[in-house]
Write a protein that holds these residues in place. Structure first.
Motif, PDB file in Angstrom:
ATOM      1  N   SER A  51       0.820  -1.209   0.000  1.00 10.59           N
ATOM      2  CA  SER A  51       0.000   0.000   0.000  1.00 10.59           C
ATOM      3  C   SER A  51       0.854   1.259   0.000  1.00 10.59           C
ATOM      4  O   SER A  51       1.888   1.326   0.672  1.00 10.59           O
ATOM      5  N   ILE A  52       0.383   2.270  -0.748  1.00 10.95           N
ATOM      6  CA  ILE A  52       1.047   3.570  -0.802  1.00 10.95           C
ATOM      7  C   ILE A  52      -0.021   4.667  -0.786  1.00 10.95           C
ATOM      8  O   ILE A  52      -1.199   4.408  -1.024  1.00 10.95           O
ATOM      9  N   SER A  53       0.402   5.896  -0.500  1.00 11.43           N
ATOM     10  CA  SER A  53      -0.493   7.055  -0.563  1.00 11.43           C
ATOM     11  C   SER A  53       0.360   8.297  -0.735  1.00 11.43           C
ATOM     12  O   SER A  53       1.599   8.229  -0.758  1.00 11.43           O
ATOM     13  N   GLY A  54      -0.311   9.448  -0.810  1.00  6.30           N
ATOM     14  CA  GLY A  54       0.395  10.717  -0.805  1.00  6.30           C
ATOM     15  C   GLY A  54       0.788  11.101   0.615  1.00  6.30           C
ATOM     16  O   GLY A  54       0.863  10.256   1.510  1.00  6.30           O
ATOM     17  N   ASP A  55       0.996  12.408   0.837  1.00  8.46           N
ATOM     18  CA  ASP A  55       1.516  12.870   2.124  1.00  8.46           C
ATOM     19  C   ASP A  55       0.434  13.219   3.145  1.00  8.46           C
ATOM     20  O   ASP A  55       0.754  13.586   4.272  1.00  8.46           O
ATOM     21  N   GLY A  56      -0.850  13.151   2.760  1.00  6.12           N
ATOM     22  CA  GLY A  56      -1.913  13.507   3.687  1.00  6.12           C
ATOM     23  C   GLY A  56      -2.019  12.536   4.850  1.00  6.12           C
ATOM     24  O   GLY A  56      -1.684  11.356   4.720  1.00  6.12           O
ATOM     25  N   TYR A  57      -2.504  13.039   5.985  1.00 10.57           N
ATOM     26  CA  TYR A  57      -2.574  12.214   7.204  1.00 10.57           C
ATOM     27  C   TYR A  57      -3.388  10.953   6.994  1.00 10.57           C
ATOM     28  O   TYR A  57      -2.953   9.849   7.349  1.00 10.57           O
ATOM     29  N   TRP A  58      -4.589  11.071   6.427  1.00  4.03           N
ATOM     30  CA  TRP A  58      -5.498   9.933   6.359  1.00  4.03           C
ATOM     31  C   TRP A  58      -4.989   8.870   5.401  1.00  4.03           C
ATOM     32  O   TRP A  58      -5.131   7.664   5.659  1.00  4.03           O
ATOM     33  N   GLY A  59      -4.384   9.295   4.305  1.00  5.35           N
ATOM     34  CA  GLY A  59      -3.793   8.324   3.392  1.00  5.35           C
ATOM     35  C   GLY A  59      -2.621   7.602   4.025  1.00  5.35           C
ATOM     36  O   GLY A  59      -2.480   6.376   3.905  1.00  5.35           O
ATOM     37  N   ARG A  60      -1.761   8.337   4.730  1.00  3.37           N
ATOM     38  CA  ARG A  60      -0.623   7.699   5.403  1.00  3.37           C
ATOM     39  C   ARG A  60      -1.095   6.766   6.500  1.00  3.37           C
ATOM     40  O   ARG A  60      -0.516   5.692   6.716  1.00  3.37           O
TER      41      ARG A  60
ATOM     42  N   THR B   1      -2.439   3.586   4.914  1.00  2.00           N
ATOM     43  CA  THR B   1      -1.305   2.787   4.456  1.00  2.00           C
ATOM     44  C   THR B   1      -0.619   2.087   5.626  1.00  2.00           C
ATOM     45  O   THR B   1      -0.303   0.892   5.567  1.00  2.00           O
ATOM     46  N   HIS B   2      -0.406   2.838   6.699  1.00  2.00           N
ATOM     47  CA  HIS B   2       0.240   2.260   7.895  1.00  2.00           C
ATOM     48  C   HIS B   2      -0.601   1.121   8.451  1.00  2.00           C
ATOM     49  O   HIS B   2      -0.070   0.051   8.799  1.00  2.00           O
ATOM     50  N   HIS B   3      -1.909   1.328   8.539  1.00  2.00           N
ATOM     51  CA  HIS B   3      -2.795   0.296   9.060  1.00  2.00           C
ATOM     52  C   HIS B   3      -2.742  -0.960   8.196  1.00  2.00           C
ATOM     53  O   HIS B   3      -2.621  -2.081   8.703  1.00  2.00           O
ATOM     54  N   HIS B   4      -2.797  -0.768   6.880  1.00  2.00           N
ATOM     55  CA  HIS B   4      -2.792  -1.935   6.005  1.00  2.00           C
ATOM     56  C   HIS B   4      -1.465  -2.686   6.062  1.00  2.00           C
ATOM     57  O   HIS B   4      -1.432  -3.915   6.010  1.00  2.00           O
ATOM     58  N   ARG B   5      -0.374  -1.950   6.179  1.00  2.00           N
ATOM     59  CA  ARG B   5       0.937  -2.606   6.193  1.00  2.00           C
ATOM     60  C   ARG B   5       1.205  -3.330   7.517  1.00  2.00           C
ATOM     61  O   ARG B   5       1.995  -4.273   7.554  1.00  2.00           O
ATOM     62  N   THR B   6       0.561  -2.906   8.593  1.00  2.00           N
ATOM     63  CA  THR B   6       0.855  -3.479   9.907  1.00  2.00           C
ATOM     64  C   THR B   6      -0.283  -4.323  10.470  1.00  2.00           C
ATOM     65  O   THR B   6      -0.095  -5.016  11.471  1.00  2.00           O
ATOM     66  N   GLY B   7      -1.463  -4.277   9.842  1.00  2.00           N
ATOM     67  CA  GLY B   7      -2.623  -4.987  10.356  1.00  2.00           C
ATOM     68  C   GLY B   7      -2.595  -6.472  10.034  1.00  2.00           C
ATOM     69  O   GLY B   7      -1.932  -6.920   9.098  1.00  2.00           O
ATOM     70  N   VAL B   8      -3.355  -7.223  10.793  1.00  2.00           N
ATOM     71  CA  VAL B   8      -3.454  -8.668  10.588  1.00  2.00           C
ATOM     72  C   VAL B   8      -4.100  -8.985   9.247  1.00  2.00           C
ATOM     73  O   VAL B   8      -3.761  -9.969   8.589  1.00  2.00           O
ATOM     74  N   SER B   9      -5.012  -8.121   8.807  1.00  5.36           N
ATOM     75  CA  SER B   9      -5.790  -8.400   7.599  1.00  5.36           C
ATOM     76  C   SER B   9      -4.965  -8.368   6.314  1.00  5.36           C
ATOM     77  O   SER B   9      -5.456  -8.773   5.264  1.00  5.36           O
ATOM     78  N   LYS B  10      -3.729  -7.900   6.384  1.00  4.26           N
ATOM     79  CA  LYS B  10      -2.914  -7.839   5.168  1.00  4.26           C
ATOM     80  C   LYS B  10      -2.681  -9.229   4.576  1.00  4.26           C
ATOM     81  O   LYS B  10      -2.387  -9.366   3.382  1.00  4.26           O
ATOM     82  N   ASN B  11      -2.818 -10.270   5.389  1.00  8.99           N
ATOM     83  CA  ASN B  11      -2.621 -11.639   4.902  1.00  8.99           C
ATOM     84  C   ASN B  11      -3.940 -12.376   4.665  1.00  8.99           C
ATOM     85  O   ASN B  11      -3.945 -13.582   4.461  1.00  8.99           O
ATOM     86  N   TRP B  12      -5.064 -11.635   4.694  1.00  4.88           N
ATOM     87  CA  TRP B  12      -6.358 -12.244   4.428  1.00  4.88           C
ATOM     88  C   TRP B  12      -6.637 -12.251   2.932  1.00  4.88           C
ATOM     89  O   TRP B  12      -6.467 -11.231   2.249  1.00  4.88           O
ATOM     90  N   PHE B  13      -7.095 -13.360   2.436  1.00  6.57           N
ATOM     91  CA  PHE B  13      -7.420 -13.498   1.018  1.00  6.57           C
ATOM     92  C   PHE B  13      -8.543 -12.541   0.626  1.00  6.57           C
ATOM     93  O   PHE B  13      -9.545 -12.396   1.325  1.00  6.57           O
ATOM     94  N   GLY B  14      -8.359 -11.887  -0.528  1.00  8.67           N
ATOM     95  CA  GLY B  14      -9.372 -10.990  -1.071  1.00  8.67           C
ATOM     96  C   GLY B  14      -9.368 -11.044  -2.590  1.00  8.67           C
ATOM     97  O   GLY B  14      -8.788 -11.962  -3.187  1.00  8.67           O
ATOM     98  N   VAL B  15      -9.992 -10.073  -3.219  1.00  9.82           N
ATOM     99  CA  VAL B  15     -10.159 -10.123  -4.679  1.00  9.82           C
ATOM    100  C   VAL B  15      -9.655  -8.866  -5.378  1.00  9.82           C
ATOM    101  O   VAL B  15     -10.067  -8.548  -6.480  1.00  9.82           O
ATOM    102  N   MET B  16      -8.722  -8.148  -4.775  1.00  8.92           N
ATOM    103  CA  MET B  16      -8.227  -6.908  -5.374  1.00  8.92           C
ATOM    104  C   MET B  16      -7.240  -7.157  -6.495  1.00  8.92           C
ATOM    105  O   MET B  16      -7.120  -6.340  -7.418  1.00  8.92           O
TER     106      MET B  16
END
Length: 286
Positions: A120-129, A132-147
């Motif tokens: 995951s990446i984003s620009g410099d805004g707080y909510w995008g960062r 991105t931080h949540h997705h990179r560090t969360g448990v769900s990053k290893n959950w199967f999806g359809v993206m």
């Protein structure tokens, strides 16, 4: 012998898109550079230049009539001509060689469905960062999806998506694939780029949609899905604790508080609504 880097990959790529003008050119350009057999874009009644952008890259452009992502994905799969279908969302970019590597891993591993890892990446805004931080560090990053996921077309046509979902259809699909004994997974060696917007409005819409999906899962699966009621507060509590204790980055606390609040708002809306108990299947019957 491995195929030439310039060889066509025998897969149909399906990209659902609605008002995705800003993202779609980069997504489709990276797909076209990967040389799949065909690219199918399913437009969701866009009011911007999504269709115009799609026609520059895609072999087929169809409309889902604004009926939502589950319907869009199935329409694309039904239109596909290859035995393997790759579902890719408009906010995904495929680095060079990624598509071929993912398909190779899919075949070698005997998978029914295999998702690429998401960087995951984003620009410099707080909510995008923060997203991105949540997705990179969360448990769900290893959950199967359809993206960004390779499927056996026949299996996907067989099991279908539930069109009652506005979001969370990937969770429902994962549960049903697991129950059917299908081999699914998330790649640890092949990674694609997943782009987040920077705005609070974007983050809020993500949370509301995620919460709605969880609520829909609880309604559909009853006692078997009841534990999902606690998922937002558990994820938020974990994020706050790690932000303070491990990362020493308390700036993420407002993010996790907002994430929790809007997930439950979305969940409440889904739990109040009576959803249709139907599946979209290969023939399009309900």
């Amino acid at each position: 012998m491995r195929p030439s880097p310039d060889a066509t990959i025998d897969v149909s790529v399906v990209v659902p898109a609605r008002n995705a003008e800003a993202l779609l050119d980069g997504c489709l350009g990276s797909i076209a550079a990967s040389r799949p057999r065909e690219i199918i874009v399913v437009d969701g009644n866009s009011t911007d230049r999504t269709v115009e952008v799609a026609r520059r890259h895609a072999d087929v452009v169809v409309s889902d009539g604004g009926r939502g992502l589950p319907v869009a994905r199935m329409l694309g799969v039904q239109a596909a001509r290859c035995p393997l279908v790759v579902l890719i969302d408009a906010d995904i970019i495929l680095p060079d060689g990624t598509l071929a590597a993912l398909v190779d891993e899919f075949v070698e591993g005997g998978y029914v469905a295999l998702q690429a890892g998401l960087g995951s990446i984003s620009g410099d805004g707080y909510w995008g960062r923060a997203l991105t931080h949540h997705h990179r560090t969360g448990v769900s990053k290893n959950w199967f999806g359809v993206m960004a996921t390779v499927f056996e077309r026949d299996t996907l046509l067989d099991i279908g998506f539930d069109p009652g979902f506005l979001s969370g259809e990937d969770i429902d699909l994962r549960w049903r694939l697991v129950r059917a004994g299908a081999r699914i997974g998330v790649s640890r060696r092949t990674c694609v780029i997943h782009r987040f917007d920077d705005s609070f409005d974007f983050a809020r819409d993500q949370w509301l949609a995620d919460g709605h999906g969880l609520g829909r899962m609880i309604r559909k699966h009853g006692a078997g899905g009841a534990w999902l009621l606690f998922l937002p507060v558990l994820a938020a509590s974990r994020g706050v604790a790690l932000s303070v204790v491990r990362w020493r980055q308390p700036r993420w606390i407002p993010y996790y508080a907002s994430y929790c609040l809007f997930n439950y708002m979305g969940m409440a809306r889904a739990l109040k609504r009576r959803p249709p108990a139907v599946l979209l299947c290969a023939e399009g019957r309900m």
